[in-house]
Motif scaffolding. Structure first.
Motif, mmCIF file in Angstrom:
data_model
loop_
_atom_site.group_PDB
_atom_site.id
_atom_site.type_symbol
_atom_site.label_atom_id
_atom_site.label_comp_id
_atom_site.label_asym_id
_atom_site.label_seq_id
_atom_site.Cartn_x
_atom_site.Cartn_y
_atom_site.Cartn_z
ATOM 1 N N VAL A 8 -13.646 -14.918 15.261
ATOM 2 C CA VAL A 8 -14.882 -14.282 15.692
ATOM 3 C C VAL A 8 -15.708 -13.989 14.444
ATOM 4 C CG1 VAL A 8 -13.946 -11.933 15.654
ATOM 5 C CG2 VAL A 8 -15.868 -12.448 17.124
ATOM 6 N N TRP A 9 -17.015 -14.128 14.558
ATOM 7 C CA TRP A 9 -17.923 -13.881 13.441
ATOM 8 C C TRP A 9 -18.360 -12.426 13.498
ATOM 9 C CZ3 TRP A 9 -19.994 -16.970 9.594
ATOM 10 C CH2 TRP A 9 -21.051 -16.428 8.896
ATOM 11 N N ASP A 10 -18.274 -11.728 12.376
ATOM 12 C CA ASP A 10 -18.767 -10.365 12.304
ATOM 13 C C ASP A 10 -19.166 -10.076 10.871
ATOM 14 O OD1 ASP A 10 -19.515 -7.840 13.101
ATOM 15 O OD2 ASP A 10 -17.487 -7.054 13.209
ATOM 16 N N ASP A 11 -20.271 -9.389 10.688
ATOM 17 C CA ASP A 11 -20.719 -9.019 9.346
ATOM 18 C C ASP A 11 -19.925 -7.831 8.824
ATOM 19 O OD1 ASP A 11 -22.693 -10.924 9.047
ATOM 20 O OD2 ASP A 11 -24.307 -9.636 9.751
ATOM 21 N N LEU A 12 -19.597 -7.857 7.552
ATOM 22 C CA LEU A 12 -19.062 -6.702 6.832
ATOM 23 C C LEU A 12 -20.284 -6.027 6.222
ATOM 24 C CD1 LEU A 12 -16.748 -5.038 5.618
ATOM 25 C CD2 LEU A 12 -16.653 -6.689 3.767
ATOM 26 N N ASP B 45 -32.355 -5.108 -11.549
ATOM 27 C CA ASP B 45 -31.841 -3.854 -10.973
ATOM 28 C C ASP B 45 -30.402 -4.026 -10.505
ATOM 29 O OD1 ASP B 45 -34.241 -2.497 -11.314
ATOM 30 O OD2 ASP B 45 -35.021 -3.132 -9.375
ATOM 31 N N GLU B 46 -29.617 -2.935 -10.601
ATOM 32 C CA GLU B 46 -28.193 -2.984 -10.253
ATOM 33 C C GLU B 46 -27.840 -1.927 -9.215
ATOM 34 O OE1 GLU B 46 -26.064 -2.233 -13.841
ATOM 35 O OE2 GLU B 46 -26.618 -4.132 -14.741
ATOM 36 N N VAL B 47 -26.985 -2.336 -8.273
ATOM 37 C CA VAL B 47 -26.394 -1.429 -7.292
ATOM 38 C C VAL B 47 -24.906 -1.751 -7.252
ATOM 39 C CG1 VAL B 47 -26.400 -0.688 -4.888
ATOM 40 C CG2 VAL B 47 -28.508 -1.512 -5.925
ATOM 41 N N HIS B 48 -24.070 -0.721 -7.203
ATOM 42 C CA HIS B 48 -22.616 -0.911 -7.178
ATOM 43 C C HIS B 48 -22.053 -0.374 -5.874
ATOM 44 C CE1 HIS B 48 -22.664 -1.806 -11.502
ATOM 45 N NE2 HIS B 48 -23.615 -0.894 -11.550
ATOM 46 N N PHE B 49 -21.031 -1.057 -5.333
ATOM 47 C CA PHE B 49 -20.385 -0.609 -4.097
ATOM 48 C C PHE B 49 -19.001 -1.256 -4.024
ATOM 49 C CE2 PHE B 49 -22.985 -4.319 -3.244
ATOM 50 C CZ PHE B 49 -22.100 -5.185 -2.622
ATOM 51 N N GLU B 50 -18.159 -0.709 -3.163
ATOM 52 C CA GLU B 50 -16.876 -1.343 -2.894
ATOM 53 C C GLU B 50 -16.720 -1.486 -1.396
ATOM 54 O OE1 GLU B 50 -16.406 2.894 -2.706
ATOM 55 O OE2 GLU B 50 -16.794 1.787 -4.535
ATOM 56 N N VAL B 51 -15.931 -2.483 -0.977
ATOM 57 C CA VAL B 51 -15.682 -2.715 0.444
ATOM 58 C C VAL B 51 -14.204 -2.989 0.651
ATOM 59 C CG1 VAL B 51 -17.989 -3.637 0.916
ATOM 60 C CG2 VAL B 51 -16.144 -5.190 0.304
ATOM 61 N N GLN B 52 -13.768 -2.769 1.853
ATOM 62 C CA GLN B 52 -12.434 -3.172 2.290
ATOM 63 C C GLN B 52 -12.632 -4.162 3.412
ATOM 64 O OE1 GLN B 52 -9.536 -0.118 3.361
ATOM 65 N NE2 GLN B 52 -8.905 -1.382 5.087
ATOM 66 N N MET B 53 -11.939 -5.283 3.350
ATOM 67 C CA MET B 53 -12.051 -6.254 4.428
ATOM 68 C C MET B 53 -11.553 -5.612 5.722
ATOM 69 S SD MET B 53 -13.444 -8.882 3.145
ATOM 70 C CE MET B 53 -13.224 -10.136 4.380
ATOM 71 N N PRO B 54 -12.204 -5.896 6.843
ATOM 72 C CA PRO B 54 -11.742 -5.357 8.121
ATOM 73 C C PRO B 54 -10.320 -5.829 8.428
ATOM 74 C CG PRO B 54 -13.920 -6.355 8.330
ATOM 75 C CD PRO B 54 -13.403 -6.709 6.972
ATOM 76 N N HIS B 55 -9.592 -5.016 9.142
ATOM 77 C CA HIS B 55 -8.211 -5.365 9.474
ATOM 78 C C HIS B 55 -8.127 -6.575 10.395
ATOM 79 C CE1 HIS B 55 -6.214 -1.924 7.540
ATOM 80 N NE2 HIS B 55 -7.388 -1.355 7.728
ATOM 81 N N ASP B 56 -9.222 -6.915 11.084
ATOM 82 C CA ASP B 56 -9.191 -8.087 11.951
ATOM 83 C C ASP B 56 -9.648 -9.358 11.229
ATOM 84 O OD1 ASP B 56 -11.894 -7.471 11.773
ATOM 85 O OD2 ASP B 56 -12.228 -7.433 13.934
#
Length: 149
Positions: A29-33, A69-80
């Motif tokens: 399934v396609w879903d945006d993070l 310009d810079e922006v910093h962030f972190e993500v966790q991949m979804p469990h699915d």
């Protein structure tokens, strides 16, 4: 083609059981993070928080044409997330003026599986995308590695 597995109807590897979606086989399934702007931290050359649409109470980060310009962030991949499937990073944005110049986005990242070791940083870059000459038009730009993938 539909089949029945454990008494439940399965179509192309997709099964719905009491409101819970299950994937099997090659089903995906396609879903945006999504990354919330409020979760981003500003870098040493930071974008400005400005009124979206040029006025009013809705604010958005605006990037200066004259600097990187810079922006910093972190993500966790979804469990699915289905490990090994393709990831298609992209940026949703809108030009703030009627200027027709080009915009380039860059994403530097590193990745590690649970209990794994982070590797060296890699970079994804967009092609130059024309702002288009109209302010506040919703744009989406894909990011690619050096091979165009």
């Amino acid at each position: 083609m539909a089949q029945y597995l454990n008494g439940l109807k399965t179509i192309n590897g997709v099964e719905l059981n009491e409101g819970i979606l299950h994937m099997s086989g090659n089903a995906t399934v396609w879903d945006d993070l999504r990354i919330s702007g409020s979760a981003a931290r500003l870098g040493s050359t930071a974008p400005t928080l400005s009124a979206f649409l040029g006025a009013g109470n809705i604010k958005a980060l605006t990037f200066d044409v004259a600097q990187h310009d810079e922006v910093h962030f972190e993500v966790q991949m979804p469990h699915d997330y289905k490990q090994g499937t393709a990831i298609y990073p992209h940026v949703h944005w809108a030009p703030t003026t009627a200027d027709a110049g080009n915009v380039v986005w860059q994403l530097d990242y590193t990745w590690a599986s649970h209990s794994g070791t982070f590797g060296a940083a890699a970079t994804l870059t967009s092609d130059a995308t024309a702002a288009g000459g109209t302010a506040w038009v919703h744009k989406m730009t894909e990011l690619k590695d050096g091979s165009g993938n």
